[in-house]
Scaffold this active site. Structure first.
Site: not given
Length: 395
Positions: A43, A45, A76, A139-142, A186
Protein backbone atom coordinates in the site's frame (compact mmCIF):
# COMPACT_ATOMS: atom_id res chain seq x y z
CA UNK A 1 -12.08 -21.70 -12.78
CA UNK A 2 -8.87 -23.55 -13.67
CA UNK A 3 -6.95 -21.77 -16.45
CA UNK A 4 -4.84 -23.84 -18.81
CA UNK A 5 -1.08 -23.73 -18.25
CA UNK A 6 0.77 -22.23 -21.19
CA UNK A 7 4.43 -22.66 -20.25
CA UNK A 8 6.72 -24.06 -22.90
CA UNK A 9 6.31 -24.86 -26.59
CA UNK A 10 3.54 -27.37 -26.05
CA UNK A 11 1.43 -24.81 -24.22
CA UNK A 12 2.05 -22.25 -26.94
CA UNK A 13 0.93 -24.66 -29.65
CA UNK A 14 -2.14 -25.60 -27.60
CA UNK A 15 -3.20 -21.98 -27.18
CA UNK A 16 -2.63 -21.20 -30.88
CA UNK A 17 -4.73 -24.25 -31.75
CA UNK A 18 -7.47 -23.19 -29.36
CA UNK A 19 -7.47 -19.73 -30.94
CA UNK A 20 -7.86 -21.27 -34.41
CA UNK A 21 -10.73 -23.42 -33.14
CA UNK A 22 -12.49 -20.33 -31.74
CA UNK A 23 -11.91 -17.92 -34.60
CA UNK A 24 -11.22 -20.07 -37.67
CA UNK A 25 -7.68 -18.85 -38.34
CA UNK A 26 -4.28 -18.62 -36.69
CA UNK A 27 -3.39 -15.73 -34.35
CA UNK A 28 -0.93 -13.05 -35.39
CA UNK A 29 1.13 -13.85 -32.31
CA UNK A 30 1.22 -14.81 -28.64
CA UNK A 31 2.28 -12.49 -25.84
CA UNK A 32 2.94 -13.39 -22.22
CA UNK A 33 3.20 -11.45 -18.96
CA UNK A 34 3.81 -12.68 -15.40
CA UNK A 35 2.02 -12.23 -12.14
CA UNK A 36 4.01 -10.86 -9.24
CA UNK A 37 4.83 -11.37 -5.62
CA UNK A 38 5.41 -8.25 -3.59
CA UNK A 39 8.36 -9.10 -1.38
CA UNK A 40 7.76 -6.02 0.77
CA UNK A 41 6.16 -2.58 0.47
CA UNK A 42 2.37 -2.88 0.79
CA UNK A 43 0.00 0.00 0.00
CA UNK A 44 3.00 2.31 -0.34
CA UNK A 45 2.69 2.61 -4.12
CA UNK A 46 -0.30 4.97 -4.25
CA UNK A 47 1.35 6.98 -1.45
CA UNK A 48 4.28 7.70 -3.81
CA UNK A 49 6.48 5.40 -1.75
CA UNK A 50 8.87 2.49 -2.23
CA UNK A 51 8.07 -1.10 -3.23
CA UNK A 52 10.05 -4.27 -3.92
CA UNK A 53 8.05 -6.75 -6.04
CA UNK A 54 9.29 -9.47 -8.36
CA UNK A 55 7.71 -11.09 -11.40
CA UNK A 56 6.95 -14.79 -10.94
CA UNK A 57 6.93 -17.89 -13.10
CA UNK A 58 3.14 -17.92 -13.21
CA UNK A 59 1.94 -16.18 -16.37
CA UNK A 60 -0.95 -15.00 -18.50
CA UNK A 61 -0.72 -15.61 -22.25
CA UNK A 62 -2.85 -14.00 -24.95
CA UNK A 63 -3.24 -15.12 -28.55
CA UNK A 64 -4.28 -12.13 -30.65
CA UNK A 65 -5.14 -11.38 -34.28
CA UNK A 66 -5.99 -8.01 -35.80
CA UNK A 67 -9.33 -7.48 -37.57
CA UNK A 68 -10.18 -5.21 -40.47
CA UNK A 69 -13.04 -3.58 -38.54
CA UNK A 70 -13.26 -1.97 -35.09
CA UNK A 71 -14.76 -4.91 -33.20
CA UNK A 72 -13.16 -6.59 -30.18
CA UNK A 73 -13.93 -10.28 -29.66
CA UNK A 74 -12.64 -11.52 -26.31
CA UNK A 75 -12.70 -15.05 -24.94
CA UNK A 76 -10.69 -17.27 -22.61
CA UNK A 77 -9.80 -20.88 -21.95
CA UNK A 78 -11.42 -20.70 -18.51
CA UNK A 79 -14.93 -19.61 -19.53
CA UNK A 80 -15.63 -21.73 -22.57
CA UNK A 81 -18.33 -19.22 -23.50
CA UNK A 82 -18.91 -17.35 -26.74
CA UNK A 83 -16.66 -14.31 -27.14
CA UNK A 84 -17.63 -11.06 -25.46
CA UNK A 85 -17.94 -8.37 -28.14
CA UNK A 86 -17.39 -4.62 -28.01
CA UNK A 87 -16.99 -1.85 -30.55
CA UNK A 88 -13.88 0.29 -30.07
CA UNK A 89 -15.68 3.36 -31.41
CA UNK A 90 -18.60 3.16 -28.98
CA UNK A 91 -16.91 1.76 -25.87
CA UNK A 92 -17.92 3.91 -22.90
CA UNK A 93 -16.04 3.16 -19.67
CA UNK A 94 -18.70 4.97 -17.63
CA UNK A 95 -21.38 2.59 -18.91
CA UNK A 96 -19.23 -0.51 -19.30
CA UNK A 97 -21.14 -3.58 -18.13
CA UNK A 98 -20.06 -6.92 -19.61
CA UNK A 99 -22.05 -8.86 -17.00
CA UNK A 100 -20.69 -11.29 -14.41
CA UNK A 101 -19.63 -13.97 -16.91
CA UNK A 102 -17.54 -11.50 -18.87
CA UNK A 103 -16.29 -9.33 -16.00
CA UNK A 104 -12.67 -10.23 -16.81
CA UNK A 105 -13.10 -8.63 -20.26
CA UNK A 106 -13.01 -5.16 -18.68
CA UNK A 107 -9.22 -5.52 -18.42
CA UNK A 108 -8.38 -6.06 -22.11
CA UNK A 109 -11.15 -3.71 -23.22
CA UNK A 110 -9.82 -1.08 -20.83
CA UNK A 111 -6.29 -1.43 -22.22
CA UNK A 112 -7.60 -0.96 -25.77
CA UNK A 113 -9.56 2.11 -24.69
CA UNK A 114 -6.57 3.65 -22.91
CA UNK A 115 -4.32 3.02 -25.93
CA UNK A 116 -6.85 4.92 -28.03
CA UNK A 117 -6.88 7.79 -25.53
CA UNK A 118 -3.08 7.88 -25.81
CA UNK A 119 -3.35 8.45 -29.56
CA UNK A 120 -2.63 4.91 -30.69
CA UNK A 121 -4.78 3.70 -33.60
CA UNK A 122 -5.79 0.32 -32.22
CA UNK A 123 -7.28 -2.08 -34.77
CA UNK A 124 -10.17 -4.32 -33.98
CA UNK A 125 -8.92 -7.65 -32.70
CA UNK A 126 -9.70 -11.16 -31.57
CA UNK A 127 -8.19 -12.37 -28.33
CA UNK A 128 -7.97 -15.64 -26.42
CA UNK A 129 -6.60 -15.63 -22.86
CA UNK A 130 -5.03 -18.45 -20.88
CA UNK A 131 -3.46 -18.10 -17.43
CA UNK A 132 -2.00 -19.99 -14.51
CA UNK A 133 -1.86 -16.92 -12.24
CA UNK A 134 -4.44 -17.66 -9.52
CA UNK A 135 -7.33 -15.20 -9.59
CA UNK A 136 -8.03 -13.33 -6.34
CA UNK A 137 -4.83 -14.61 -4.71
CA UNK A 138 -3.01 -11.28 -4.44
CA UNK A 139 -0.55 -12.24 -7.21
CA UNK A 140 -1.75 -9.61 -9.71
CA UNK A 141 -3.56 -11.75 -12.23
CA UNK A 142 -5.17 -8.51 -13.46
CA UNK A 143 -1.83 -6.79 -14.11
CA UNK A 144 -0.54 -9.87 -15.94
CA UNK A 145 -3.55 -9.72 -18.24
CA UNK A 146 -3.26 -5.96 -18.77
CA UNK A 147 0.46 -6.13 -19.58
CA UNK A 148 0.11 -9.06 -21.98
CA UNK A 149 -2.71 -7.28 -23.82
CA UNK A 150 -0.92 -3.91 -23.84
CA UNK A 151 2.21 -5.53 -25.31
CA UNK A 152 0.17 -7.29 -27.99
CA UNK A 153 -2.02 -4.36 -29.05
CA UNK A 154 0.83 -1.86 -29.08
CA UNK A 155 2.83 -4.13 -31.39
CA UNK A 156 -0.12 -4.83 -33.68
CA UNK A 157 -0.78 -1.08 -33.89
CA UNK A 158 2.88 -0.32 -34.65
CA UNK A 159 3.17 1.90 -31.57
CA UNK A 160 6.68 2.27 -30.18
CA UNK A 161 5.94 2.32 -26.46
CA UNK A 162 8.50 1.34 -23.84
CA UNK A 163 7.90 -0.99 -20.91
CA UNK A 164 7.03 1.73 -18.41
CA UNK A 165 4.60 3.39 -20.84
CA UNK A 166 2.85 0.05 -21.35
CA UNK A 167 2.77 -0.51 -17.60
CA UNK A 168 1.11 2.85 -17.05
CA UNK A 169 -1.48 2.08 -19.71
CA UNK A 170 -2.39 -1.05 -17.79
CA UNK A 171 -2.66 0.86 -14.54
CA UNK A 172 -4.92 3.48 -16.12
CA UNK A 173 -7.15 0.76 -17.55
CA UNK A 174 -7.56 -0.72 -14.08
CA UNK A 175 -8.28 2.70 -12.55
CA UNK A 176 -10.53 4.20 -15.22
CA UNK A 177 -12.39 1.25 -16.75
CA UNK A 178 -12.31 -1.54 -14.16
CA UNK A 179 -12.70 1.00 -11.35
CA UNK A 180 -9.95 -0.31 -9.05
CA UNK A 181 -7.92 2.51 -7.41
CA UNK A 182 -4.55 0.72 -7.63
CA UNK A 183 -1.07 2.21 -7.90
CA UNK A 184 1.63 1.40 -10.44
CA UNK A 185 3.49 -1.40 -8.67
CA UNK A 186 1.77 -4.44 -10.16
CA UNK A 187 2.10 -3.40 -13.79
CA UNK A 188 5.71 -2.26 -13.36
CA UNK A 189 6.63 -5.60 -11.80
CA UNK A 190 4.97 -7.49 -14.65
CA UNK A 191 6.66 -5.44 -17.36
CA UNK A 192 10.11 -4.98 -15.78
CA UNK A 193 10.74 -8.31 -14.06
CA UNK A 194 14.00 -10.21 -14.57
CA UNK A 195 15.23 -13.64 -13.53
CA UNK A 196 16.51 -13.78 -9.94
CA UNK A 197 15.74 -10.09 -9.42
CA UNK A 198 13.25 -7.91 -7.62
CA UNK A 199 12.27 -4.48 -8.95
CA UNK A 200 13.11 -1.69 -6.51
CA UNK A 201 10.63 0.95 -7.58
CA UNK A 202 10.18 4.53 -6.46
CA UNK A 203 6.49 5.18 -7.09
CA UNK A 204 6.94 8.95 -6.92
CA UNK A 205 9.10 9.38 -10.01
CA UNK A 206 8.93 5.91 -11.60
CA UNK A 207 12.66 5.31 -11.23
CA UNK A 208 13.66 1.71 -10.66
CA UNK A 209 16.55 -0.69 -10.51
CA UNK A 210 16.71 -4.45 -10.41
CA UNK A 211 18.06 -5.94 -7.20
CA UNK A 212 19.43 -9.52 -7.25
CA UNK A 213 17.59 -11.74 -4.77
CA UNK A 214 19.99 -14.67 -4.69
CA UNK A 215 17.44 -17.11 -3.28
CA UNK A 216 19.31 -20.13 -4.68
CA UNK A 217 22.61 -18.95 -3.24
CA UNK A 218 20.94 -18.53 0.15
CA UNK A 219 19.30 -21.97 -0.06
CA UNK A 220 15.85 -20.41 0.18
CA UNK A 221 12.52 -20.93 -1.53
CA UNK A 222 9.74 -18.33 -1.77
CA UNK A 223 6.63 -20.30 -0.85
CA UNK A 224 3.23 -18.85 -1.73
CA UNK A 225 0.29 -19.85 0.47
CA UNK A 226 -2.95 -19.03 -1.35
CA UNK A 227 -5.60 -19.01 1.37
CA UNK A 228 -8.45 -19.22 -1.18
CA UNK A 229 -10.03 -16.20 0.49
CA UNK A 230 -10.74 -14.09 -2.58
CA UNK A 231 -10.37 -10.34 -2.55
CA UNK A 232 -11.37 -7.62 -5.00
CA UNK A 233 -9.65 -4.26 -5.39
CA UNK A 234 -12.55 -2.51 -7.07
CA UNK A 235 -14.49 -2.00 -3.88
CA UNK A 236 -14.43 -2.12 -0.11
CA UNK A 237 -11.43 -2.00 2.15
CA UNK A 238 -8.78 -1.17 -0.42
CA UNK A 239 -10.51 2.05 -1.45
CA UNK A 240 -11.14 2.91 2.21
CA UNK A 241 -7.43 2.54 3.03
CA UNK A 242 -6.48 4.75 0.11
CA UNK A 243 -8.93 7.43 1.25
CA UNK A 244 -7.58 7.23 4.80
CA UNK A 245 -4.03 7.76 3.54
CA UNK A 246 -5.11 10.77 1.49
CA UNK A 247 -6.82 12.22 4.57
CA UNK A 248 -3.69 11.66 6.66
CA UNK A 249 -1.49 13.42 4.10
CA UNK A 250 -3.87 16.37 3.91
CA UNK A 251 -4.04 16.79 7.69
CA UNK A 252 -0.26 16.52 7.95
CA UNK A 253 0.17 19.18 5.25
CA UNK A 254 2.10 17.05 2.76
CA UNK A 255 1.43 16.05 -0.84
CA UNK A 256 1.74 12.34 -0.07
CA UNK A 257 2.67 10.15 2.88
CA UNK A 258 6.03 9.57 1.18
CA UNK A 259 6.96 13.03 2.47
CA UNK A 260 6.83 11.83 6.09
CA UNK A 261 9.45 9.85 7.96
CA UNK A 262 9.65 8.30 11.43
CA UNK A 263 10.56 11.68 12.96
CA UNK A 264 7.09 12.97 11.99
CA UNK A 265 5.13 10.28 13.80
CA UNK A 266 5.05 12.00 17.19
CA UNK A 267 3.45 15.06 15.60
CA UNK A 268 1.09 12.85 13.57
CA UNK A 269 -0.14 11.14 16.73
CA UNK A 270 -1.24 14.51 18.13
CA UNK A 271 -2.88 15.71 14.91
CA UNK A 272 -4.64 12.59 13.61
CA UNK A 273 -7.43 10.44 14.98
CA UNK A 274 -6.34 7.00 16.14
CA UNK A 275 -7.32 5.06 13.03
CA UNK A 276 -5.79 7.52 10.57
CA UNK A 277 -2.61 7.64 12.64
CA UNK A 278 -2.27 3.86 12.47
CA UNK A 279 -2.69 3.94 8.69
CA UNK A 280 -0.04 6.64 8.40
CA UNK A 281 2.33 4.82 10.76
CA UNK A 282 2.16 1.69 8.61
CA UNK A 283 3.07 3.60 5.44
CA UNK A 284 5.96 5.46 7.09
CA UNK A 285 7.46 2.32 8.59
CA UNK A 286 6.81 0.25 5.48
CA UNK A 287 8.77 2.66 3.28
CA UNK A 288 11.62 2.38 5.75
CA UNK A 289 11.40 -1.42 5.71
CA UNK A 290 11.61 -1.51 1.91
CA UNK A 291 14.80 0.54 1.89
CA UNK A 292 16.29 -1.58 4.67
CA UNK A 293 15.39 -4.79 2.84
CA UNK A 294 17.27 -3.64 -0.25
CA UNK A 295 20.28 -2.74 1.90
CA UNK A 296 20.15 -6.18 3.54
CA UNK A 297 19.87 -8.01 0.23
CA UNK A 298 22.85 -6.17 -1.19
CA UNK A 299 25.04 -6.43 1.91
CA UNK A 300 24.10 -9.73 3.57
CA UNK A 301 21.78 -11.65 1.22
CA UNK A 302 18.22 -12.97 1.35
CA UNK A 303 18.74 -14.93 4.56
CA UNK A 304 19.00 -11.62 6.46
CA UNK A 305 15.58 -10.16 5.59
CA UNK A 306 13.26 -12.46 7.55
CA UNK A 307 12.68 -10.11 10.49
CA UNK A 308 11.69 -7.30 8.11
CA UNK A 309 9.05 -9.53 6.48
CA UNK A 310 7.70 -10.43 9.92
CA UNK A 311 7.51 -6.77 10.96
CA UNK A 312 5.72 -5.89 7.73
CA UNK A 313 3.02 -8.47 8.41
CA UNK A 314 2.48 -7.26 11.98
CA UNK A 315 2.09 -3.72 10.68
CA UNK A 316 -0.46 -4.78 8.07
CA UNK A 317 -2.34 -6.81 10.65
CA UNK A 318 -2.38 -4.26 13.47
CA UNK A 319 -1.93 -0.79 11.94
CA UNK A 320 -3.34 -1.09 8.42
CA UNK A 321 -5.81 -3.84 9.36
CA UNK A 322 -5.83 -5.57 5.97
CA UNK A 323 -5.03 -9.10 7.07
CA UNK A 324 -7.56 -11.81 7.94
CA UNK A 325 -7.64 -14.90 10.15
CA UNK A 326 -6.54 -17.19 7.32
CA UNK A 327 -3.56 -15.01 6.38
CA UNK A 328 -2.50 -14.70 10.02
CA UNK A 329 -2.74 -18.47 10.43
CA UNK A 330 -0.64 -19.07 7.30
CA UNK A 331 2.05 -16.65 8.44
CA UNK A 332 2.17 -17.91 12.03
CA UNK A 333 2.27 -21.56 11.01
CA UNK A 334 4.95 -21.06 8.38
CA UNK A 335 7.16 -19.21 10.86
CA UNK A 336 6.63 -21.82 13.57
CA UNK A 337 7.51 -24.60 11.13
CA UNK A 338 10.80 -23.30 9.82
CA UNK A 339 10.29 -20.23 7.61
CA UNK A 340 12.83 -17.46 8.26
CA UNK A 341 10.19 -14.78 7.60
CA UNK A 342 6.62 -14.55 6.34
CA UNK A 343 3.99 -11.93 5.49
CA UNK A 344 0.78 -11.46 3.60
CA UNK A 345 1.32 -10.10 0.10
CA UNK A 346 -0.97 -8.05 -2.11
CA UNK A 347 -3.81 -5.69 -1.31
CA UNK A 348 -5.09 -7.70 1.63
CA UNK A 349 -8.48 -8.90 2.93
CA UNK A 350 -7.62 -12.36 1.60
CA UNK A 351 -5.31 -13.67 -1.06
CA UNK A 352 -1.87 -15.05 -0.33
CA UNK A 353 0.95 -15.04 2.17
CA UNK A 354 4.58 -15.63 1.27
CA UNK A 355 7.23 -17.35 3.34
CA UNK A 356 10.98 -17.55 2.81
CA UNK A 357 11.77 -21.16 3.64
CA UNK A 358 15.05 -23.12 3.68
CA UNK A 359 14.74 -25.45 0.70
CA UNK A 360 15.10 -28.57 2.85
CA UNK A 361 12.17 -27.48 5.06
CA UNK A 362 9.67 -26.69 2.29
CA UNK A 363 7.69 -29.94 2.61
CA UNK A 364 7.50 -29.64 6.38
CA UNK A 365 6.17 -26.08 6.18
CA UNK A 366 3.57 -27.04 3.58
CA UNK A 367 2.38 -30.00 5.64
CA UNK A 368 2.11 -27.86 8.76
CA UNK A 369 0.06 -25.19 6.96
CA UNK A 370 -2.33 -27.74 5.43
CA UNK A 371 -2.78 -29.39 8.84
CA UNK A 372 -3.41 -26.06 10.60
CA UNK A 373 -6.12 -25.12 8.11
CA UNK A 374 -7.70 -28.57 8.32
CA UNK A 375 -7.74 -28.49 12.12
CA UNK A 376 -9.76 -25.26 11.99
CA UNK A 377 -12.19 -26.50 9.35
CA UNK A 378 -10.86 -24.10 6.71
CA UNK A 379 -10.45 -24.72 2.98
CA UNK A 380 -7.15 -26.35 2.11
CA UNK A 381 -4.83 -23.64 0.82
CA UNK A 382 -2.78 -23.96 -2.35
CA UNK A 383 0.95 -23.87 -1.67
CA UNK A 384 3.56 -23.54 -4.37
CA UNK A 385 7.05 -22.16 -4.82
CA UNK A 386 7.67 -19.24 -7.19
CA UNK A 387 10.86 -18.04 -8.79
CA UNK A 388 11.74 -14.49 -9.90
CA UNK A 389 11.07 -14.47 -13.64
CA UNK A 390 11.29 -12.32 -16.77
CA UNK A 391 8.76 -9.61 -17.54
CA UNK A 392 6.26 -9.31 -20.39
CA UNK A 393 7.39 -10.43 -23.84
CA UNK A 394 6.26 -11.85 -27.17
CA UNK A 395 6.62 -15.62 -27.40
Amino acid sequence: MTPTRTHGTGGTETLAGAFAAHFGHAPDGLWQAPGRVNLIGEHTDYNEGLVLPFAIDRTTTVAVAARSDRRMLLTSTFTGAAPVEFDLDTLDPDAFDPGPAGAWSAYPAGVAWELGRAGVSVPGFELLVSSDVPVGAGLSSSAALECAVASALAELAGAELNATELADLGRRAENNVVGAPTGIMDQYASMLGAEDCAVYLDCRDGSFRRVPLGLDESGLVCLVIDTKVAHAHAHGGYAARRASCARGAELMGVNALRDLDTNDLARAEHILDGETFRRVRHIVHENDRVARTVDMLESRGAAAIGALLDASHRSMRDDFEISCAELDLAVHTARASGAIGARMTGGGFGGSAIALVPEADTGRVEDAVWRAFSDRGLRTPDTFAVRPAAGAHRL
